[in-house]
Design a protein around this motif. Structure first.
Motif, PDB file in Angstrom:
ATOM      1  N   GLU A  12       0.834  -1.202   0.000  1.00 37.83           N
ATOM      2  CA  GLU A  12       0.000   0.000   0.000  1.00 37.83           C
ATOM      3  C   GLU A  12       0.873   1.258   0.000  1.00 37.83           C
ATOM      4  O   GLU A  12       0.616   2.200  -0.751  1.00 37.83           O
ATOM      5  N   VAL A  13       1.903   1.254   0.835  1.00 38.81           N
ATOM      6  CA  VAL A  13       2.785   2.420   0.902  1.00 38.81           C
ATOM      7  C   VAL A  13       3.515   2.616  -0.425  1.00 38.81           C
ATOM      8  O   VAL A  13       3.563   3.732  -0.955  1.00 38.81           O
ATOM      9  N   GLU A  14       4.051   1.525  -0.968  1.00 38.33           N
ATOM     10  CA  GLU A  14       4.816   1.638  -2.216  1.00 38.33           C
ATOM     11  C   GLU A  14       3.943   2.091  -3.374  1.00 38.33           C
ATOM     12  O   GLU A  14       4.359   2.918  -4.182  1.00 38.33           O
ATOM     13  N   SER A  15       2.719   1.572  -3.436  1.00 34.86           N
ATOM     14  CA  SER A  15       1.882   1.977  -4.574  1.00 34.86           C
ATOM     15  C   SER A  15       1.361   3.403  -4.389  1.00 34.86           C
ATOM     16  O   SER A  15       1.187   4.141  -5.359  1.00 34.86           O
ATOM     17  N   THR A  16       1.174   3.817  -3.138  1.00 34.42           N
ATOM     18  CA  THR A  16       0.779   5.209  -2.893  1.00 34.42           C
ATOM     19  C   THR A  16       1.887   6.144  -3.354  1.00 34.42           C
ATOM     20  O   THR A  16       1.649   7.129  -4.056  1.00 34.42           O
ATOM     21  N   LYS A  17       3.117   5.801  -2.956  1.00 37.23           N
ATOM     22  CA  LYS A  17       4.282   6.612  -3.295  1.00 37.23           C
ATOM     23  C   LYS A  17       4.393   6.792  -4.807  1.00 37.23           C
ATOM     24  O   LYS A  17       4.815   7.819  -5.302  1.00 37.23           O
ATOM     25  N   ARG A  18       4.026   5.757  -5.559  1.00 38.74           N
ATOM     26  CA  ARG A  18       4.162   5.794  -7.019  1.00 38.74           C
ATOM     27  C   ARG A  18       2.953   6.405  -7.717  1.00 38.74           C
ATOM     28  O   ARG A  18       3.000   6.689  -8.903  1.00 38.74           O
ATOM     29  N   SER A  19       1.862   6.564  -6.997  1.00 36.92           N
ATOM     30  CA  SER A  19       0.631   6.983  -7.683  1.00 36.92           C
ATOM     31  C   SER A  19       0.728   8.427  -8.188  1.00 36.92           C
ATOM     32  O   SER A  19       1.302   9.301  -7.534  1.00 36.92           O
ATOM     33  N   GLU A  20       0.182   8.642  -9.375  1.00 37.58           N
ATOM     34  CA  GLU A  20       0.245   9.957 -10.013  1.00 37.58           C
ATOM     35  C   GLU A  20      -0.423  11.009  -9.136  1.00 37.58           C
ATOM     36  O   GLU A  20       0.069  12.122  -9.005  1.00 37.58           O
ATOM     37  N   ARG A  21      -1.535  10.634  -8.538  1.00 38.38           N
ATOM     38  CA  ARG A  21      -2.276  11.588  -7.737  1.00 38.38           C
ATOM     39  C   ARG A  21      -1.474  12.036  -6.509  1.00 38.38           C
ATOM     40  O   ARG A  21      -1.371  13.218  -6.213  1.00 38.38           O
ATOM     41  N   TYR A  22      -0.860  11.062  -5.832  1.00 36.59           N
ATOM     42  CA  TYR A  22      -0.057  11.397  -4.653  1.00 36.59           C
ATOM     43  C   TYR A  22       1.111  12.298  -5.043  1.00 36.59           C
ATOM     44  O   TYR A  22       1.378  13.309  -4.394  1.00 36.59           O
TER      45      TYR A  22
ATOM     46  N   ALA B  97       1.431  14.260  -7.624  1.00 44.69           N
ATOM     47  CA  ALA B  97       0.973  15.591  -8.028  1.00 44.69           C
ATOM     48  C   ALA B  97       0.570  16.421  -6.807  1.00 44.69           C
ATOM     49  O   ALA B  97       0.927  17.600  -6.695  1.00 44.69           O
ATOM     50  N   LEU B  98      -0.150  15.791  -5.867  1.00 45.56           N
ATOM     51  CA  LEU B  98      -0.566  16.518  -4.670  1.00 45.56           C
ATOM     52  C   LEU B  98       0.645  16.984  -3.863  1.00 45.56           C
ATOM     53  O   LEU B  98       0.674  18.098  -3.339  1.00 45.56           O
ATOM     54  N   LYS B  99       1.666  16.137  -3.768  1.00 47.45           N
ATOM     55  CA  LYS B  99       2.881  16.477  -3.033  1.00 47.45           C
ATOM     56  C   LYS B  99       3.570  17.693  -3.649  1.00 47.45           C
ATOM     57  O   LYS B  99       3.935  18.641  -2.952  1.00 47.45           O
ATOM     58  N   VAL B 100       3.751  17.635  -4.972  1.00 48.91           N
ATOM     59  CA  VAL B 100       4.445  18.738  -5.645  1.00 48.91           C
ATOM     60  C   VAL B 100       3.659  20.038  -5.522  1.00 48.91           C
ATOM     61  O   VAL B 100       4.210  21.082  -5.170  1.00 48.91           O
ATOM     62  N   LEU B 101       2.360  19.970  -5.789  1.00 49.07           N
ATOM     63  CA  LEU B 101       1.560  21.199  -5.811  1.00 49.07           C
ATOM     64  C   LEU B 101       1.393  21.799  -4.412  1.00 49.07           C
ATOM     65  O   LEU B 101       1.470  23.011  -4.238  1.00 49.07           O
ATOM     66  N   THR B 102       1.174  20.948  -3.386  1.00 47.82           N
ATOM     67  CA  THR B 102       1.051  21.511  -2.027  1.00 47.82           C
ATOM     68  C   THR B 102       2.419  21.920  -1.486  1.00 47.82           C
ATOM     69  O   THR B 102       2.504  22.581  -0.461  1.00 47.82           O
ATOM     70  N   GLY B 103       3.480  21.526  -2.189  1.00 42.69           N
ATOM     71  CA  GLY B 103       4.822  21.977  -1.821  1.00 42.69           C
ATOM     72  C   GLY B 103       5.049  23.436  -2.183  1.00 42.69           C
ATOM     73  O   GLY B 103       6.036  24.043  -1.786  1.00 42.69           O
TER      74      GLY B 103
ATOM     75  N   PHE C 170       4.389  27.126  -1.514  1.00 43.56           N
ATOM     76  CA  PHE C 170       3.916  27.950  -0.409  1.00 43.56           C
ATOM     77  C   PHE C 170       2.595  28.627  -0.800  1.00 43.56           C
ATOM     78  O   PHE C 170       2.471  29.156  -1.902  1.00 43.56           O
ATOM     79  N   GLY C 171       1.621  28.537   0.075  1.00 43.02           N
ATOM     80  CA  GLY C 171       0.335  29.175  -0.189  1.00 43.02           C
ATOM     81  C   GLY C 171      -0.668  28.268  -0.882  1.00 43.02           C
ATOM     82  O   GLY C 171      -1.788  28.687  -1.171  1.00 43.02           O
ATOM     83  N   VAL C 172      -0.257  27.031  -1.158  1.00 35.10           N
ATOM     84  CA  VAL C 172      -1.166  26.088  -1.816  1.00 35.10           C
ATOM     85  C   VAL C 172      -1.607  25.011  -0.835  1.00 35.10           C
ATOM     86  O   VAL C 172      -0.777  24.272  -0.297  1.00 35.10           O
ATOM     87  N   GLY C 173      -2.881  24.952  -0.585  1.00 34.74           N
ATOM     88  CA  GLY C 173      -3.433  23.938   0.305  1.00 34.74           C
ATOM     89  C   GLY C 173      -4.009  22.783  -0.487  1.00 34.74           C
ATOM     90  O   GLY C 173      -3.965  22.760  -1.721  1.00 34.74           O
ATOM     91  N   VAL C 174      -4.558  21.829   0.244  1.00 36.56           N
ATOM     92  CA  VAL C 174      -5.082  20.613  -0.355  1.00 36.56           C
ATOM     93  C   VAL C 174      -6.208  20.899  -1.358  1.00 36.56           C
ATOM     94  O   VAL C 174      -6.258  20.330  -2.440  1.00 36.56           O
ATOM     95  N   LYS C 175      -7.099  21.818  -0.989  1.00 35.34           N
ATOM     96  CA  LYS C 175      -8.250  22.082  -1.860  1.00 35.34           C
ATOM     97  C   LYS C 175      -7.831  22.682  -3.195  1.00 35.34           C
ATOM     98  O   LYS C 175      -8.331  22.294  -4.252  1.00 35.34           O
ATOM     99  N   THR C 176      -6.896  23.637  -3.135  1.00 32.52           N
ATOM    100  CA  THR C 176      -6.402  24.264  -4.356  1.00 32.52           C
ATOM    101  C   THR C 176      -5.707  23.231  -5.234  1.00 32.52           C
ATOM    102  O   THR C 176      -5.959  23.156  -6.449  1.00 32.52           O
ATOM    103  N   ALA C 177      -4.839  22.429  -4.607  1.00 35.80           N
ATOM    104  CA  ALA C 177      -4.099  21.413  -5.372  1.00 35.80           C
ATOM    105  C   ALA C 177      -5.072  20.454  -6.052  1.00 35.80           C
ATOM    106  O   ALA C 177      -4.908  20.111  -7.226  1.00 35.80           O
ATOM    107  N   ASP C 178      -6.089  20.069  -5.327  1.00 31.49           N
ATOM    108  CA  ASP C 178      -7.075  19.137  -5.877  1.00 31.49           C
ATOM    109  C   ASP C 178      -7.810  19.756  -7.080  1.00 31.49           C
ATOM    110  O   ASP C 178      -8.010  19.103  -8.103  1.00 31.49           O
ATOM    111  N   ARG C 179      -8.154  21.026  -6.959  1.00 34.27           N
ATOM    112  CA  ARG C 179      -8.831  21.724  -8.058  1.00 34.27           C
ATOM    113  C   ARG C 179      -7.920  21.774  -9.287  1.00 34.27           C
ATOM    114  O   ARG C 179      -8.354  21.513 -10.414  1.00 34.27           O
ATOM    115  N   TRP C 180      -6.649  22.058  -9.072  1.00 36.92           N
ATOM    116  CA  TRP C 180      -5.700  22.132 -10.187  1.00 36.92           C
ATOM    117  C   TRP C 180      -5.523  20.768 -10.852  1.00 36.92           C
ATOM    118  O   TRP C 180      -5.447  20.657 -12.065  1.00 36.92           O
TER     119      TRP C 180
END
Ligand code: CTP
Ligand code: MN
Ligand code: MN
Ligand code: MN
Length: 378
Positions: A98-108, A110-116, A118-128
């Motif tokens: 589960e951990v390994e496939s999460t780490k590789r998942s496109e969604r995870y 993308a969320l990591k990079v975008l919320t990285g 400053f000023g971008v929260g989960v909701k904004t990243a999800d919308r993008w």
């Protein structure tokens, strides 16, 4: 064949604020895995599941030895079925699917990079992401309207995602102390957050400012900001004024959320690069393209101002870790019928505020053994 008697068995109290958690984590492989699942849960809006994984990770962080066998975990608090399954997989197979496939998942990813940013929260990243943006290039190209914070964050993405060292934190502390001393002699500056807990690095540097004369701290943030701006030290800042007295929906000490109401400033400093100040040489090609151009590095800095009467609560509330704080509030509410915030402690049975001028007194009011900052790394 080993008998169970050979295994160390562990016993820990169930609230993180009852435990001593140093930075010496003997179970980093397991806690990294659980923290990643916590991140993922939070990034997908499942806060409850995120907290469950964080609590499980925190229990393992408090153990005095590495876990080698799942039987050692019998009777430990906060280890739910899901966390135990992940731990078991790692102990048995060296990794969790589960951990390994999460780490590789496109969604995870993308969320990591975008919320990285400053000023971008989960909701904004999800919308993008739903608009097809997956990475920083996509963000730059497709150009959704970025606010001022996000523009600053994108512009200095690499700097802001490079951990701040203790040496850099000390250099920032010197600057902040100089600023505070110039605009309000007698005011005191305290390093808070992760660095107060003894962490060697952080994602930012946090300071709590107060003045020994109640009231003299009012309006300090704008003055400090003006001083820093005149010195050319600020790249970005957003100041929020104190709104504690305006709280109507929830009386003071009974805040509706963990968000406090202190005067504060979330900022980005331009920290002069040490080597550029001394030797006149630049390393040009050896550094990244950006590094060659600017003689400073962007560092996130948080400034918080508290009236001296609330200082102990602010200090406790801003030292962290986030989970330790959350557990303190849960302990206060569930075990003591009290409400703890970064402003005050309210006893719901006695219907009165409990005063404190030190962290020690607050722990005593809560019926907890005092845990020093270096042991709040839950
Ligand atoms: N905090 C808070 N309200 C906020 C932001 C932070 O009360 N709006 C508190 C957190 O609960 C934490 C402390 O401020 O106790 C520091 O937060 P942060 O800088 O995010 O975390 P650190 O523990 O300092 O970790 P890091 O080293 O990554 O900065
Ligand atoms: Mn962010
Ligand atoms: Mn911090
Ligand atoms: Mn911070």
């Amino acid at each position: 064949q080993r008998s169970e008697a050979e295994f160390v068995t562990f016993s820990v109290p169930s609230y993180a604020c009852q435990r001593r958690t140093t930075l010496n984590n003997r179970n980093a492989v397991l806690t990294d895995a659980l923290s990643l699942l916590a991140d993922n849960a939070e990034l997908t809006g499942d806060e409850g599941r995120g907290v469950a994984f964080r609590r499980a990770a925190a229990v393992l962080k408090a153990l005095p030895k590495p876990v080698t066998d799942a039987t050692q975990l019998r009777g430990l608090p906060c280890l739910g079925e899901h966390s135990l399954r992940v731990i078991n997989d790692i102990l048995e197979d060296g990794a969790s699917n589960e951990v390994e496939s999460t780490k590789r998942s496109e969604r995870y990813k993308a969320l990591k990079v975008l919320t990285g940013v400053f000023g971008v929260g989960v909701k904004t990243a999800d919308r993008w992401i739903r608009a097809g943006i997956r990475d920083l290039h996509g963000l730059q190209d497709s150009g959704p309207a970025l606010n001022r914070a996000q523009q600053a964050g994108l512009q200095h993405y690499d700097d802001l995602n490079q951990p701040v060292t203790k040496a850099e934190a000390d250099a920032i502390a010197e600057i902040v102390e100089r600023a505070v001393a110039s605009v309000s002699p007698g005011a005191q500056t305290t390093l808070i957050g992760g660095f107060r807990r003894g962490k060697p690095t952080g994602h930012d540097v946090d300071f709590l400012i107060t003045h020994p004369e109640e009231g003299r701290e009012e309006g300090l943030v704008p003055k400090v900001v003006s001083w820093l701006e005149s010195e050319g030290i600020l790249f970005y800042q957003k100041t929020t004024r104190n709104s504690y007295l305006e709280g109507k929906e929830s009386g003071p000490g009974r805040p509706s959320s963990s968000m406090d109401r202190f005067e504060r400033c979330f900022s980005i400093f331009k920290l002069p690069k040490e080597e550029k100040r001394g030797a006149g040489q630049t390393h040009g090609a050896a550094c990244g393209p950006e590094a060659g151009h600017k003689p400073w590095r962007a560092v996130r800095v948080d400034l918080v101002v508290s009236p001296v009467s609330q200082f102990a609560f602010a200090l406790l509330g801003w030292t962290g870790s986030k989970l330790f704080e959350r557990e303190l509030r849960r302990w206060a509410g569930h075990e003591k019928a009290m409400s703890l915030s970064s402003h005050a402690l309210y006893d719901n049975k006695q219907r009165r505020y409990l005063r404190a001028t030190s962290e020690e007194e607050i722990f005593a009011h809560l019926g907890l053994e005092f845990i020093p900052p270096s042991e709040r790394n839950a």
